[in-house]
Write an enzyme that holds these catalytic residues in place. Structure first.
Site, PDB file in Angstrom:
ATOM      1  CG  HIS A 207      -1.942   1.166   1.298  1.00  0.00           C
ATOM      2  ND1 HIS A 207      -3.050   0.993   0.612  1.00  0.00           N
ATOM      3  CD2 HIS A 207      -1.625   2.274   1.682  1.00  0.00           C
ATOM      4  CE1 HIS A 207      -3.617   2.423   0.795  1.00  0.00           C
ATOM      5  NE2 HIS A 207      -2.837   2.985   1.401  1.00  0.00           N
ATOM      6  CB  CYS A 208       2.083   3.272  -2.710  1.00  0.00           C
ATOM      7  SG  CYS A 208       3.246   4.857  -3.026  1.00  0.00           S
ATOM      8  N   PRO A 209       1.231   5.094   0.346  1.00  0.00           N
ATOM      9  CG  PRO A 209       2.742   6.215   1.932  1.00  0.00           C
ATOM     10  CD  PRO A 209       2.541   4.966   1.217  1.00  0.00           C
ATOM     11  CG  ASN A 212      -5.392   7.852  -0.398  1.00  0.00           C
ATOM     12  OD1 ASN A 212      -5.075   7.082   0.604  1.00  0.00           O
ATOM     13  ND2 ASN A 212      -6.784   8.362  -0.922  1.00  0.00           N
ATOM     14  CG  ASN A 213      -5.346   2.369  -4.956  1.00  0.00           C
ATOM     15  OD1 ASN A 213      -6.218   1.334  -4.427  1.00  0.00           O
ATOM     16  ND2 ASN A 213      -5.568   2.471  -6.455  1.00  0.00           N
TER      17      ASN A 213
END
Length: 367
Positions: A207-209, A212-213
């Site tokens: 999950h990549c901040p 946001n996905n």
């Protein structure tokens, strides 16, 4: 936040997650504006019309491709296995193309010890796929024991039936099928539950901040292109700005804001280019090995076909079928679409070809 339900808290965190996205978009927009207002006049003054046009086209092309890939990563569904449960209610298996809808994971030895032919359920990755192929931060995920039934709680008959429809080769450490009680769906191979997104993600990488996905099966290609194009864009902006900044250092400028804007542009573009080049290089390495970020440090627990044995190994990667086929699984077989973030990923994210040699190696460890 204690007064909000779990679903409300998740929506709040998801909304707050667009803050780094807005920051990244703002930096991209400002970098293009600064390059056009500060660097381009110097390029136009010191270069020919042809070179100026080429510089402008390359700058805009890299910027557009970066932005395009970024939007796909942000807004495209990475894929989740909920459809598997609905399809399983009709008592059928998934069929979505010959590349992934395959025969046995590996052929089982016959009584004489000679490797037998594959059964109709799976297909080995080492089979010839050239004529059959069709285009078609890790801490946010929940481990199998956190999102699945506990070791002492066996799955219900319905949950077992749904899990068996997947013919998954990965299992929990206790040997049970991987089943997510939060989503109430069986977990296909390489799928994990994301606690931030609140769903199980097919072939979850992380999950990549900044997106946001999640980076998953349907966004892996766009994520790789985003890393590559962002690295090229930042490198191009940094080098262009540095070259012309050195040229005008000894000159007297009427507008000092040009100096300031170019300095800020170099301070931002340089470190970003170095960091992203390392990050992109690491993910290219994982792509060549057909390995996700989660799999690179956690490994998988595999169930050997034909018996109840299981093995957990960080060394054996069954999904690594060779760098070329690994690349084609993510980018597709159409060379014309390799460079744009369109949907050309091969398969459906439910089943994956495996390496015949690696599977036999796992069998030997159980003998």
């Amino acid at each position: 936040l204690q007064y909000f339900s779990t679903w409300d808290r998740r929506k709040i965190f998801k909304a707050l997650g667009f803050i780094p996205v807005a920051l990244a978009l703002g930096l991209l927009a400002w970098s293009l504006k600064a390059s056009m207002t500060s660097v381009m006049p110097l390029v136009k003054r010191d270069s020919s019309a042809v070179l100026t046009t080429l510089w402008l086209l390359l700058l805009v092309a890299l910027w557009v491709l970066t932005l395009w890939s970024y939007f796909v990563c942000i807004f495209h569904n990475p894929g989740n296995p909920r459809a598997v449960s609905a399809m399983g209610a009709h008592g059928s298996t998934i069929t979505n193309g010959p590349y992934i809808r395959v025969s046995n994971r590996a052929a089982e030895p016959n009584a004489s010890g000679v490797q037998g032919r594959a059964t109709p359920r799976r297909r080995c990755a080492d089979d010839d796929d050239d004529n059959n192929s069709e285009d078609s931060d890790g801490g946010a995920y929940d481990s199998d024991n956190e999102s699945s039934s506990e070791s002492g709680d066996p799955l219900t008959e319905e949950q077992m039936r749904q899990s068996e429809l997947l013919y998954a080769i990965t299992v929990k450490e206790n040997g049970q099928p991987r089943y997510c009680l939060k989503c109430n769906v069986p977990k296909p191979d390489r799928a994990h539950h994301c606690s931030v997104c609140g769903i199980c993600v097919l072939k979850m990488d992380h999950h990549c901040p900044w997106l946001n996905n999640c980076v998953g099966f349907y966004t892996h290609k766009a994520f790789m292109l985003f890393l590559i194009y962002t690295t090229l864009y930042c490198t191009f902006v940094f080098v262009s700005t540095l070259v012309f900044f050195i040229r005008i250092m000894s000159m007297t400028m009427d507008d000092d804001s040009v100096f300031l804007e170019m300095i800020i542009l170099m301070i931002l573009a340089g470190p970003f280019a170095m960091c992203l080049s390392g990050f992109a290089g690491y993910h290219i390495y994982l792509l060549a090995r057909n390995e996700t970020t989660l799999e690179s440090y956690e490994g998988n627990t595999f169930k050997v076909s034909g018996n109840s044995s299981r093995t957990r190994s960080n060394k054996v990667n069954l999904f690594n079928v060779g760098a070329k086929k690994n690349f084609l699984q993510v980018f597709g077989t159409s060379k014309a679409h390799w460079f744009v973030p369109t949907a050309t990923t091969v398969g459906d994210g439910i089943r994956f070809p495996i390496s015949f040699e690696s599977y036999n190696e796992l069998q030997r460890t159980q003998s």
